[in-house]
Design an enzyme around this catalytic site. Structure first.
Site, mmCIF file in Angstrom:
data_model
loop_
_atom_site.group_PDB
_atom_site.id
_atom_site.type_symbol
_atom_site.label_atom_id
_atom_site.label_comp_id
_atom_site.label_asym_id
_atom_site.label_seq_id
_atom_site.Cartn_x
_atom_site.Cartn_y
_atom_site.Cartn_z
ATOM 1 N N HIS A 212 0.885 -1.371 -0.151
ATOM 2 C CA HIS A 212 -0.121 0.035 0.069
ATOM 3 C C HIS A 212 0.920 1.300 0.026
ATOM 4 O O HIS A 212 0.624 2.370 -0.611
ATOM 5 C CB HIS A 212 -0.992 0.060 1.130
ATOM 6 C CG HIS A 212 -0.225 0.005 2.556
ATOM 7 N ND1 HIS A 212 0.168 -1.306 3.072
ATOM 8 C CD2 HIS A 212 -0.250 0.966 3.407
ATOM 9 C CE1 HIS A 212 0.762 -0.980 4.059
ATOM 10 N NE2 HIS A 212 0.607 0.291 4.514
ATOM 11 N N ASP A 213 2.151 1.113 0.560
ATOM 12 C CA ASP A 213 2.803 2.503 0.768
ATOM 13 C C ASP A 213 3.959 2.507 0.003
ATOM 14 O O ASP A 213 5.244 3.045 0.177
ATOM 15 C CB ASP A 213 3.107 2.668 2.236
ATOM 16 C CG ASP A 213 2.145 3.369 2.906
ATOM 17 O OD1 ASP A 213 1.249 4.028 2.319
ATOM 18 O OD2 ASP A 213 2.246 3.222 4.067
ATOM 19 N N LYS A 216 6.243 5.289 -1.191
ATOM 20 C CA LYS A 216 6.905 6.185 -0.254
ATOM 21 C C LYS A 216 8.500 6.161 -0.613
ATOM 22 O O LYS A 216 9.428 6.826 -0.208
ATOM 23 C CB LYS A 216 7.000 5.669 1.044
ATOM 24 C CG LYS A 216 5.446 6.300 1.611
ATOM 25 C CD LYS A 216 5.498 5.720 3.081
ATOM 26 C CE LYS A 216 3.994 6.223 3.867
ATOM 27 N NZ LYS A 216 4.030 6.057 5.168
ATOM 28 N N HIS A 241 2.649 10.061 -2.321
ATOM 29 C CA HIS A 241 3.437 8.732 -2.273
ATOM 30 C C HIS A 241 2.119 7.527 -2.894
ATOM 31 O O HIS A 241 2.206 6.713 -3.583
ATOM 32 C CB HIS A 241 3.654 8.133 -1.085
ATOM 33 C CG HIS A 241 2.549 7.706 0.196
ATOM 34 N ND1 HIS A 241 1.988 8.621 0.768
ATOM 35 C CD2 HIS A 241 1.963 6.470 0.288
ATOM 36 C CE1 HIS A 241 0.878 7.998 1.443
ATOM 37 N NE2 HIS A 241 0.968 6.727 1.016
ATOM 38 N N HIS A 267 -5.763 4.031 -0.698
ATOM 39 C CA HIS A 267 -6.296 4.010 0.562
ATOM 40 C C HIS A 267 -6.265 4.723 1.517
ATOM 41 O O HIS A 267 -6.570 4.785 2.743
ATOM 42 C CB HIS A 267 -5.129 2.628 1.175
ATOM 43 C CG HIS A 267 -3.770 3.549 1.162
ATOM 44 N ND1 HIS A 267 -2.918 3.416 -0.081
ATOM 45 C CD2 HIS A 267 -2.941 3.450 2.193
ATOM 46 C CE1 HIS A 267 -1.854 4.038 0.410
ATOM 47 N NE2 HIS A 267 -1.761 3.993 1.974
ATOM 48 N N HIS A 268 -5.786 6.170 1.092
ATOM 49 C CA HIS A 268 -5.939 7.192 1.798
ATOM 50 C C HIS A 268 -7.277 8.020 1.459
ATOM 51 O O HIS A 268 -7.535 9.147 1.826
ATOM 52 C CB HIS A 268 -4.779 8.292 1.566
ATOM 53 C CG HIS A 268 -3.691 7.786 2.265
ATOM 54 N ND1 HIS A 268 -3.571 7.680 3.805
ATOM 55 C CD2 HIS A 268 -2.418 7.169 2.114
ATOM 56 C CE1 HIS A 268 -2.378 7.074 4.274
ATOM 57 N NE2 HIS A 268 -1.741 6.808 3.075
ATOM 58 N N ASP A 296 -4.515 -0.183 8.330
ATOM 59 C CA ASP A 296 -3.542 0.381 8.391
ATOM 60 C C ASP A 296 -3.623 1.618 9.496
ATOM 61 O O ASP A 296 -2.533 1.587 10.306
ATOM 62 C CB ASP A 296 -3.314 1.180 6.878
ATOM 63 C CG ASP A 296 -2.041 1.807 6.598
ATOM 64 O OD1 ASP A 296 -0.996 1.160 7.191
ATOM 65 O OD2 ASP A 296 -1.829 2.699 6.300
#
Length: 375
Positions: A212-213, A216, A241, A267-268, A296
Site C-alpha cells: 500500500h505504501d 514512499k 506517495h 487507501h487514503h 493501516d
C-alpha cells in the site's frame, strides 16, 4: 449367507451377480469366470448392496424379480454406491415399461431370462469398455489438473517472491517495519474473509495489501524520516506517495499487482470524499482500499513510529471511532470492531523487532501528527 467368489488374476474386472435363484446365479457366475472376470454373488438386493459397499465392482448383473426388495427398487442406491459400474438387469418378463424404467434409472442393459451367454457377455463387455474409457479420461483430466495446479503454485510462488522483494525495497526507505507489512496482510485477510470474499480474492488481498505504501520509495528522506511534525508543504509531498505507488504498479498483467495498484492509489481516500489524492467517496473507492485504510490506521496507531510512540489500543479505537462513517466505510468498520480479538492475536504473533524509539523528545506519547489519519 456367505458370498461366493470366483477368483481370477488380480487385474481382472469384478462383476457382482445378485439373483435369488441359485441355479441362475451359478450359471452366470460360470460364464463370467470363464470369460476372465472376477465374480462375486449374492442372493438378495440388500446383501448385494452391502457387499458393493465393501468390494468395488466394475459391473453388476441384477435380477429384477426377487423376494423382498426388487432389483428396480434397489437400483438407485446401487447407482449411487457405484456410479461408474455397468449394471445389467435380468427379467423373467418381456415387459417394455419395466425395461424403460430400468434403463432410465441407470441400467445399461436389459436382458430377458433365461439370458443367453453371448448376449450377456457382449452387453457387459461393451459397457465395461465404455467404462474404461470414461475412467481413463477422468484420470487424464485429473493429471492435467494436477499439472495446472503445480504450474499455478510455481507462478504464485514467483509472484509472492517478487512482491516480497518490492516490500523489502520499500523497507530500506520507510520507517515501517516488516512486521507492520506482515500484519497488514493478515489483518486484511481476516477482515475480507469475514466480509464474505471468495478465498482466491482474499489471498490476493493478503499479498497485495503490504504494497500500500510502496510509493514512499520516492519520498525524500528529510520528509519520510522526519521525527517532528511535517509542514503543510512537506505533507503535500508525503501525500504524493499514493499516486506514485499507483503509477509504479500500473499496467501489470498479474491480478495481485492490479489489486495492489488500487490499494496504493486509494487507501487514503475517505468514505465522505475528504481524502486524497482524488477525493473519491463511498463505494467509488474500491473495497480492497477501504479495508486497508482501516487496518493501516489501526496498526499505525497501536505501534511505534519514528515520530511518536504507540498509543494504547483503547485510545487508538476512540480516535478511530471519530472516522466511522467519515473516513471509514461504516459497514467494514463495524465488522473490523467485531474482529478485534483476532486482530490482537495477529499483532501479538507478529511484534515489531527491534522497536522504534527515536521519538521527538518534545512530543508526548500519543500526540497527533499530520502524517496520520486524524491530524
Amino acid at each position: 449367507m456367505r458370498s461366493n467368489v470366483s477368483s481370477q488374476s488380480p487385474a481382472a474386472e469384478t462383476v457382482l451377480v445378485i439373483d435369488d435363484e441359485a441355479p441362475a446365479r451359478e450359471l452366470v457366475q460360470r460364464w463370467l469366470a470363464g470369460a476372465g472376470y472376477r465374480c462375486l454373488t449374492e442372493s438378495d438386493a440388500q446383501r448385494g448392496l452391502s457387499l458393493l459397499g465393501r468390494e468395488p465392482c466394475e459391473a453388476v448383473v441384477l435380477d429384477i424379480a426377487m423376494p423382498g426388495e426388487t432389483g428396480l427398487s434397489v437400483l438407485p442406491r446401487l447407482r449411487h454406491a457405484a456410479p461408474d459400474a455397468a449394471i445389467v438387469m435380468l427379467s423373467g418378463l418381456d415387459d417394455a415399461p419395466t425395461a424403460i424404467e430400468a434403463l432410465t434409472g441407470g441400467a445399461c442393459g436389459y436382458l430377458i431370462k433365461p439370458a443367453q451367454r453371448d448376449a450377456l457377455l457382449q452387453v457387459i463387455g461393451q459397457n465395461l469398455q465404455r467404462r474404461r474409457a470414461i475412467v481413463e479420461k477422468r484420470r487424464r483430466v485429473a493429471r492435467l489438473e494436477g499439472l495446472v495446479q503445480q504450474q499455478t503454485a510455481i507462478m504464485n510462488s514467483a509472484q509472492e517472491e517478487a512482491i516480497h522483494r518490492l516490500i523489502t525495497a520499500s523497507m530500506f526507505r520507510d520507517e515501517e517495519t516488516g512486521a507492520h507489512l506482515k500484519r497488514t496482510g493478515l489483518y486484511c485477510q481476516a477482515l475480507a474473509t469475514a466480509l464474505g470474499w471468495p478465498a482466491a480474492e482474499v489471498e490476493l488481498l493478503r499479498l497485495a495489501a503490504p504494497l500500500h505504501d510502496i510509493g514512499k520509495i520516492a519520498i525524500p528522506d528529510a520528509i519520510l524520516r522526519k521525527a517532528d511534525c511535517l509542514t503543510v508543504d512537506e505533507f503535500a509531498v508525503m501525500k504524493s506517495h499514493a499516486a506514485i505507488g499507483s503509477e509504479m504498479l500500473a499496467d501489470s498483467q498479474w491480478p495481485v499487482l492490479q489489486m495492489a495498484e488500487q490499494i496504493a492509489a486509494f487507501h487514503h481516500e475517505w468514505w465522505n470524499g475528504h481524502g486524497y489524492p482524488y477525493g473519491l467517496r463511498g463505494k467509488a473507492i474500491p473495497e480492497c482500499a477501504r479495508i486497508v485504510s482501516i487496518v493501516d490506521v489501526y496498526d499505525a496507531l497501536t505501534h511505534d513510529r519514528v515520530y511518536r510512540p504507540a498509543m494504547e489500543e483503547s485510545d487508538a479505537l476512540r480516535l478511530m471511532e471519530q472516522g466511522n462513517g467519515t473516513q471509514f466505510d461504516p459497514r467494514i468498520y463495524e465488522r473490523f470492531c467485531e474482529l478485534l480479538p483476532a486482530m490482537r492475536l495477529i499483532g501479538a504473533d507478529h511484534p515489531d523487532a527491534p522497536p522504534l524509539t527515536a521519538f521527538a523528545p518534545e512530543r508526548a506519547p500519543g500526540a497527533g501528527d499530520c502524517r496520520e489519519a486524524f491530524a
